[in-house]
Structures are given as C-alpha cells and as structure tokens.
Design a protein around this motif. Structure first.
Motif, PDB file in Angstrom:
ATOM      1  N   ASP A 150      40.444  51.708  47.708  1.00  0.00           N
ATOM      2  CA  ASP A 150      39.589  52.116  48.845  1.00  0.00           C
ATOM      3  C   ASP A 150      38.605  51.054  49.322  1.00  0.00           C
ATOM      4  OD1 ASP A 150      40.688  54.671  48.885  1.00  0.00           O
ATOM      5  OD2 ASP A 150      39.378  55.293  47.241  1.00  0.00           O
ATOM      6  N   ASP A 151      38.347  50.040  48.508  1.00  0.00           N
ATOM      7  CA  ASP A 151      37.279  49.093  48.846  1.00  0.00           C
ATOM      8  C   ASP A 151      37.795  47.660  48.917  1.00  0.00           C
ATOM      9  OD1 ASP A 151      34.824  50.920  48.572  1.00  0.00           O
ATOM     10  OD2 ASP A 151      35.891  51.245  46.687  1.00  0.00           O
ATOM     11  N   LEU A 152      37.176  46.899  49.794  1.00  0.00           N
ATOM     12  CA  LEU A 152      37.495  45.471  49.911  1.00  0.00           C
ATOM     13  C   LEU A 152      36.191  44.708  49.703  1.00  0.00           C
ATOM     14  CD1 LEU A 152      39.676  45.811  53.129  1.00  0.00           C
ATOM     15  CD2 LEU A 152      40.483  45.513  50.776  1.00  0.00           C
ATOM     16  N   ILE A 153      36.190  43.795  48.737  1.00  0.00           N
ATOM     17  CA  ILE A 153      34.928  43.141  48.373  1.00  0.00           C
ATOM     18  C   ILE A 153      35.008  41.633  48.593  1.00  0.00           C
ATOM     19  CG2 ILE A 153      33.221  42.801  46.534  1.00  0.00           C
ATOM     20  CD1 ILE A 153      34.207  45.370  45.273  1.00  0.00           C
ATOM     21  N   ILE A 154      34.061  41.129  49.371  1.00  0.00           N
ATOM     22  CA  ILE A 154      33.953  39.676  49.589  1.00  0.00           C
ATOM     23  C   ILE A 154      32.726  39.209  48.817  1.00  0.00           C
ATOM     24  CG2 ILE A 154      33.626  37.849  51.313  1.00  0.00           C
ATOM     25  CD1 ILE A 154      36.133  39.471  51.878  1.00  0.00           C
ATOM     26  N   ALA A 155      32.897  38.249  47.930  1.00  0.00           N
ATOM     27  CA  ALA A 155      31.735  37.716  47.182  1.00  0.00           C
ATOM     28  C   ALA A 155      31.548  36.260  47.580  1.00  0.00           C
ATOM     29  CB  ALA A 155      31.962  37.844  45.690  1.00  0.00           C
ATOM     30  N   THR A 156      30.330  35.948  48.002  1.00  0.00           N
ATOM     31  CA  THR A 156      30.073  34.651  48.626  1.00  0.00           C
ATOM     32  C   THR A 156      30.157  33.479  47.647  1.00  0.00           C
ATOM     33  OG1 THR A 156      28.559  33.563  50.163  1.00  0.00           O
ATOM     34  CG2 THR A 156      27.572  34.628  48.281  1.00  0.00           C
ATOM     35  N   THR A 157      30.152  32.293  48.249  1.00  0.00           N
ATOM     36  CA  THR A 157      30.162  31.045  47.476  1.00  0.00           C
ATOM     37  C   THR A 157      28.823  30.924  46.741  1.00  0.00           C
ATOM     38  OG1 THR A 157      30.932  28.783  47.758  1.00  0.00           O
ATOM     39  CG2 THR A 157      29.182  29.466  49.200  1.00  0.00           C
ATOM     40  N   GLY A 158      28.722  30.074  45.748  1.00  0.00           N
ATOM     41  CA  GLY A 158      27.553  30.084  44.865  1.00  0.00           C
ATOM     42  C   GLY A 158      27.966  30.869  43.626  1.00  0.00           C
ATOM     43  N   TYR A 159      27.017  31.542  42.976  1.00  0.00           N
ATOM     44  CA  TYR A 159      27.369  32.224  41.739  1.00  0.00           C
ATOM     45  C   TYR A 159      27.955  33.619  41.953  1.00  0.00           C
ATOM     46  CZ  TYR A 159      25.328  28.723  38.610  1.00  0.00           C
ATOM     47  OH  TYR A 159      25.069  27.585  37.894  1.00  0.00           O
ATOM     48  N   ASN A 173      41.356  43.634  44.823  1.00  0.00           N
ATOM     49  CA  ASN A 173      40.588  43.842  46.065  1.00  0.00           C
ATOM     50  C   ASN A 173      39.350  42.940  46.125  1.00  0.00           C
ATOM     51  OD1 ASN A 173      39.348  45.209  43.933  1.00  0.00           O
ATOM     52  ND2 ASN A 173      38.294  46.598  45.316  1.00  0.00           N
ATOM     53  N   HIS A 174      39.305  41.925  45.254  1.00  0.00           N
ATOM     54  CA  HIS A 174      38.174  40.980  45.271  1.00  0.00           C
ATOM     55  C   HIS A 174      38.571  39.698  45.981  1.00  0.00           C
ATOM     56  CE1 HIS A 174      36.264  42.733  41.322  1.00  0.00           C
ATOM     57  NE2 HIS A 174      36.290  43.600  42.320  1.00  0.00           N
ATOM     58  N   PHE A 175      37.690  39.214  46.834  1.00  0.00           N
ATOM     59  CA  PHE A 175      37.903  37.899  47.465  1.00  0.00           C
ATOM     60  C   PHE A 175      36.753  37.008  47.015  1.00  0.00           C
ATOM     61  CE2 PHE A 175      37.661  34.716  50.813  1.00  0.00           C
ATOM     62  CZ  PHE A 175      39.000  34.398  51.023  1.00  0.00           C
ATOM     63  N   TYR A 176      37.082  36.053  46.146  1.00  0.00           N
ATOM     64  CA  TYR A 176      36.049  35.151  45.621  1.00  0.00           C
ATOM     65  C   TYR A 176      35.982  33.937  46.536  1.00  0.00           C
ATOM     66  CZ  TYR A 176      37.657  37.890  41.629  1.00  0.00           C
ATOM     67  OH  TYR A 176      38.061  38.914  40.815  1.00  0.00           O
ATOM     68  N   ALA A 197      43.766  34.907  48.212  1.00  0.00           N
ATOM     69  CA  ALA A 197      43.961  35.383  49.583  1.00  0.00           C
ATOM     70  C   ALA A 197      45.239  36.222  49.701  1.00  0.00           C
ATOM     71  CB  ALA A 197      44.020  34.187  50.540  1.00  0.00           C
ATOM     72  N   GLN A 198      46.331  35.725  49.119  1.00  0.00           N
ATOM     73  CA  GLN A 198      47.610  36.443  49.240  1.00  0.00           C
ATOM     74  C   GLN A 198      47.571  37.767  48.476  1.00  0.00           C
ATOM     75  OE1 GLN A 198      49.575  35.657  51.524  1.00  0.00           O
ATOM     76  NE2 GLN A 198      48.517  33.719  51.881  1.00  0.00           N
ATOM     77  N   ARG A 199      46.945  37.728  47.304  1.00  0.00           N
ATOM     78  CA  ARG A 199      46.848  38.944  46.490  1.00  0.00           C
ATOM     79  C   ARG A 199      45.996  39.997  47.201  1.00  0.00           C
ATOM     80  NH1 ARG A 199      43.719  38.794  40.725  1.00  0.00           N
ATOM     81  NH2 ARG A 199      41.926  38.809  42.130  1.00  0.00           N
ATOM     82  N   PHE A 200      44.908  39.530  47.811  1.00  0.00           N
ATOM     83  CA  PHE A 200      43.978  40.426  48.512  1.00  0.00           C
ATOM     84  C   PHE A 200      44.699  41.119  49.665  1.00  0.00           C
ATOM     85  CE2 PHE A 200      40.669  41.214  51.679  1.00  0.00           C
ATOM     86  CZ  PHE A 200      39.600  41.681  50.931  1.00  0.00           C
ATOM     87  N   ARG A 201      45.421  40.316  50.455  1.00  0.00           N
ATOM     88  CA  ARG A 201      46.124  40.864  51.618  1.00  0.00           C
ATOM     89  C   ARG A 201      47.259  41.792  51.181  1.00  0.00           C
ATOM     90  NH1 ARG A 201      49.519  39.074  56.274  1.00  0.00           N
ATOM     91  NH2 ARG A 201      48.317  39.560  58.134  1.00  0.00           N
ATOM     92  N   GLY A 202      47.980  41.360  50.131  1.00  0.00           N
ATOM     93  CA  GLY A 202      49.085  42.170  49.606  1.00  0.00           C
ATOM     94  C   GLY A 202      48.582  43.515  49.102  1.00  0.00           C
ATOM     95  N   ASN A 203      47.412  43.510  48.475  1.00  0.00           N
ATOM     96  CA  ASN A 203      46.828  44.743  47.940  1.00  0.00           C
ATOM     97  C   ASN A 203      46.546  45.739  49.053  1.00  0.00           C
ATOM     98  OD1 ASN A 203      45.381  46.339  45.828  1.00  0.00           O
ATOM     99  ND2 ASN A 203      43.624  45.836  47.124  1.00  0.00           N
ATOM    100  N   ILE A 204      46.123  45.227  50.213  1.00  0.00           N
ATOM    101  CA  ILE A 204      45.846  46.121  51.347  1.00  0.00           C
ATOM    102  C   ILE A 204      47.146  46.754  51.831  1.00  0.00           C
ATOM    103  CG2 ILE A 204      45.091  46.220  53.772  1.00  0.00           C
ATOM    104  CD1 ILE A 204      43.085  44.008  53.123  1.00  0.00           C
ATOM    105  N   ASN A 205      48.193  45.953  51.861  1.00  0.00           N
ATOM    106  CA  ASN A 205      49.456  46.457  52.398  1.00  0.00           C
ATOM    107  C   ASN A 205      50.168  47.417  51.455  1.00  0.00           C
ATOM    108  OD1 ASN A 205      49.041  45.001  54.708  1.00  0.00           O
ATOM    109  ND2 ASN A 205      50.135  43.183  53.944  1.00  0.00           N
ATOM    110  N   ASP A 206      49.860  47.342  50.160  1.00  0.00           N
ATOM    111  CA  ASP A 206      50.580  48.178  49.170  1.00  0.00           C
ATOM    112  C   ASP A 206      50.294  49.661  49.377  1.00  0.00           C
ATOM    113  OD1 ASP A 206      51.835  46.118  48.008  1.00  0.00           O
ATOM    114  OD2 ASP A 206      50.479  45.951  46.281  1.00  0.00           O
TER     115      ASP A 206
END
Ligand SMILES: Cc1ncc(C[n+]2csc(CCOP(=O)(O)OP(=O)(O)O)c2C)c(N)n1
Length: 381
Positions: free
Chosen positions: A213-222, A235-238, A372-381
């Motif tokens: 249900d969730d898509l998480i973007i975590a910014t650059t830095g720590y 669903n994590h985008f580092y 990136a590919q895993r994140f996008r694939g997870n949305i489509n699944d």
C-alpha cells in the motif's frame, strides 16, 4: 596534504576574505577553518548555484570571495556561473571537490559519471582550472596562479580538490556559526535532549507501512541508509545523489499512483536545497502524499556542518505553500497516530531528531538501478 589555516592565510594575503559554499566531506577542514577564523566569514548557502551568486554579491560589495562545493553540485552552479559570473566577468575563486575521481579507487555510484566529466565541464564552461595543492610547494604555485588569473587578469578560476588534500580541522566553537536570530548550539542541545533518533523514526515508518500500500522515498544523506538498515523492502527507494529532489520524485510518483500512499522522508539540508519544490506540491495538491522532514540541524553525512534550518518554521512554510495538513512532532507516539489516521494530503511533518548514526551504518548492497526496477516492479505486481 596541506594545512587548512595555511591555505586561508595565503589566500587572505591575496585579498580573499569571504567564503561561501555547500559542504562535502573533503571540504570539512576548509569550511571549519573559515568559520573559526575571526577575520573571515563563511556563508552557508543552501545550494551551489546560490553559493556562486552569493559570491558575486560579495565581489560587487568590495570583497573577494571563495566558493566551495562538491562536484555533485557543479550542475546546480552552471547557470549562475555561465550567466552571472562569466557574463559580468566577476573574478571569483571556486573550489570544487572531485568525488568519483577516475584515478582513485571506485567511489559511490552517484559520483562516478560526474567524477569522470568534472574537468571537461569546466573546460566547456570556459573557465580556467588547476588542481588544488596537495603540498606546500604546490600551494606556492597555486597562489601564483590565483594571483595571476583572479587578481591581475580579473577572471574566475577553479581549483579541483582530490580526496585527502587538506589535513583535518575540527570545529571548536560551533556557536560562532550562527545567525543572530538562530538558536545557538547550546540552545539546540537543551531543547532537543529528548529527541528521538532517525533510526527510531525509520522503524516506526516501517511498522506503519506495507509493501503493497505504501511507496517510500528516502532522501540522500543518512535517511536512505537508515531506512535500508531498519529493513530492506521492495517499496523503498533509497536515493543516492540528486540532493534535494526527494519531494519532486514523490510528487511525480503520487500523481501516477493515486491509490497508494507516498511517503517522502527528507533531510533538512536536502529539503533546503530545493525548497521551491514544496510550492509545486502545494499547487498540485496530491491527496496521497506525506512529506516528512527529519531535521537534525546539520549536514550530518558530510561532517555535521550546521544547516540554516534553525531559522525556518517548516510547519508554517508548508502551511503557506498550501499543504493540507502540517505539523511539528517530537514523539514517536504522535507519528504513530498521524500515520495511522492517514489524512488526506498533501501532509507535512516536521520532525526534529537528534544527530547521530549507529556505528557501521551499511550502505544499500543493492545497486541504484536494481532499487529502481524493483520499486517499479513492486507497484505493478
Ligand atoms: C548537489 C549536491 N551537493 C552536495 C552534496 C553532498 N552531500 C551529500 S549528503 C549531504 C548532506 C545532506 O544533509 P541533510 O539533508 O541534512 O541529511 P543528513 O546528512 O543530516 O542525513 C551533502 C551536503 C550532494 N550529494 N549533492
């Protein structure tokens, strides 16, 4: 290696009296020394283009400026450099670090291309450049070049700094590095002694979200590294690189995926770099977007130089940019109930946190492209 104070002294002898820039770990000694030297000033810019323009103002005001930043930020600096510095023929000294040095051991993926093309970009920008001095003999030659180029010929010049060029210089009196209205570091410590850690916030976010249900973007830095350390999920985008763009990525994502909740985890330094993006969010008003800024008051991942976040009321700023809800939190319980309530967005959460990371904080072992590919694939699944 050269000593930071020696560089500043020699440059001061030529007339360079004002420093500005955005941190890079390579620049920590020079930034710290310029903050602590009484007859110099250091202006912390929020992005590299702003630093270049601040330098132009310093020159127009009768000073002689030095701009310092990481080569990642060269792109941010190109427009003010070409259309302001080169157009008005303003003689400034720029120091750009060389992350991703092709002649050194491989650096992080986000630095590799820029490392390869940094000096080519400078050539295309038609600015003279030379290597930052690695020892005292080279320092003498460098100062001659700077005198010739900037003082006598009145043209800008860039020094490209490789890793380990300057000896460490630790800050002894951070309170000097403040704006009159800003909290001193002591105020911050008193006010923030009960603050939670970034890692605890990440654990709470993981507890309250699902891969489906969730898509998480975590910014650059720590932030990206701490989210990964807490748990690695599809669903994590580092983010690595593109500092300041987390909320833009989140906005595009939320428009494409209106049925998922998008959570953007930002840092104070990163958010300040592209604060204007919040206006686009407010204008587009995506209902499924939650924007959290974890504010430790410092650029922790590049050496804990202070950001200017202490003077900004992020909550008010989000409100005035038409985020539907905006709050300032300092407890995990409040974050728990806010994430649980899942209000219609755009939602903004200013979460002051304490600085500090666990020992041996891992970097994601998964490559950026796989993320990136895993994140996008997870949305489509
Ligand atoms: C355009 C650009 N400028 C500078 C950097 C170097 N840099 C990487 S992370 C970072 C600090 C980020 O600060 P903040 O958002 O407060 O997060 P924290 O480090 O505290 O986790 C900086 C300056 C970069 N990667 N890109």
């Amino acid at each position: 290696m050269i000593c930071a104070e020696k560089f500043l002294d020699e440059a001061f002898y030529l007339g360079f009296n004002a420093y500005t820039g955005v941190p890079c770990s390579f620049l920590k000694p020079l930034i710290n020394a310029s903050i602590e030297t009484d007859h110099l000033s250091y202006i912390p810019a929020v992005n590299e283009g702003d630093a270049v323009a601040i330098a132009a103002g310093i020159y127009l005001g009768g000073g002689l400026p030095v701009v310092m930043f990481q080569n990642s930020g060269l792109g941010n600096a190109v427009n003010p450099f070409t259309s302001l510095i080169q157009t008005f023929e303003i003689p400034i000294l720029m120091i750009a670090t060389l992350r991703g040095d092709p002649e050194n051991e491989p650096d992080e993926p986000q630095h590799q291309l820029m490392g390869k093309i940094t000096t080519q970009i400078l050539d295309l920008m038609e600015v003279s450049w030379s290597w930052f001095p690695g020892n005292e003999d080279e320092l003498t030659v460098t100062m001659e070049t700077i005198k010739d180029r900037i003082i006598d010929y009145q043209k800008p010049h860039v020094l490209v700094m490789k890793k380990g060029s300057v000896e460490p210089y630790e800050l002894t009196d951070q309170s000097k590095h403040k704006n009159d209205q800003a909290l001193t570091i002591d105020d911050c410590v008193n006010e923030t002694s009960d603050l939670v850690s970034r890692g605890d916030v990440m654990k709470m976010i993981i507890e309250k979200t699902t891969e489906k249900d969730d898509l998480i973007i975590a910014t650059t830095g720590y932030s990206g590294r701490e989210l990964y350390a807490a748990e690695d999920r599809n669903n994590h985008f580092y983010m690595v690189g593109s500092m300041g763009c987390a909320i833009d990525i989140g906005l595009g994502l939320s428009m494409m995926q209106p049925n998922k909740r998008v959570i953007v985890i930002d840092g104070d330094g990163a958010l300040l770099m592209r604060l204007g993006a919040m206006s686009t969010v407010g204008f587009m008003a995506p209902e499924n977007l939650t924007h959290i800024v974890l504010d430790n008051g410092v650029y922790e991942s590049t050496g804990s130089q202070k950001t200017v976040s202490s003077i900004l009321d992020f909550k008010m700023f989000a409100h005035s940019n038409c985020y539907r809800n905006s709050s300032k939190l300092n407890s995990l319980e409040d974050l728990d109930s806010l994430l649980e309530s899942n209000k219609k967005g755009p939602n903004f959460i200013h979460f002051p946190i304490k600085a500090g990371v666990p020992n041996k904080l891992p970097r994601p072992l998964i490559s950026p492209n796989e993320v990136a590919q895993r994140f996008r694939g997870n949305i489509n699944d």
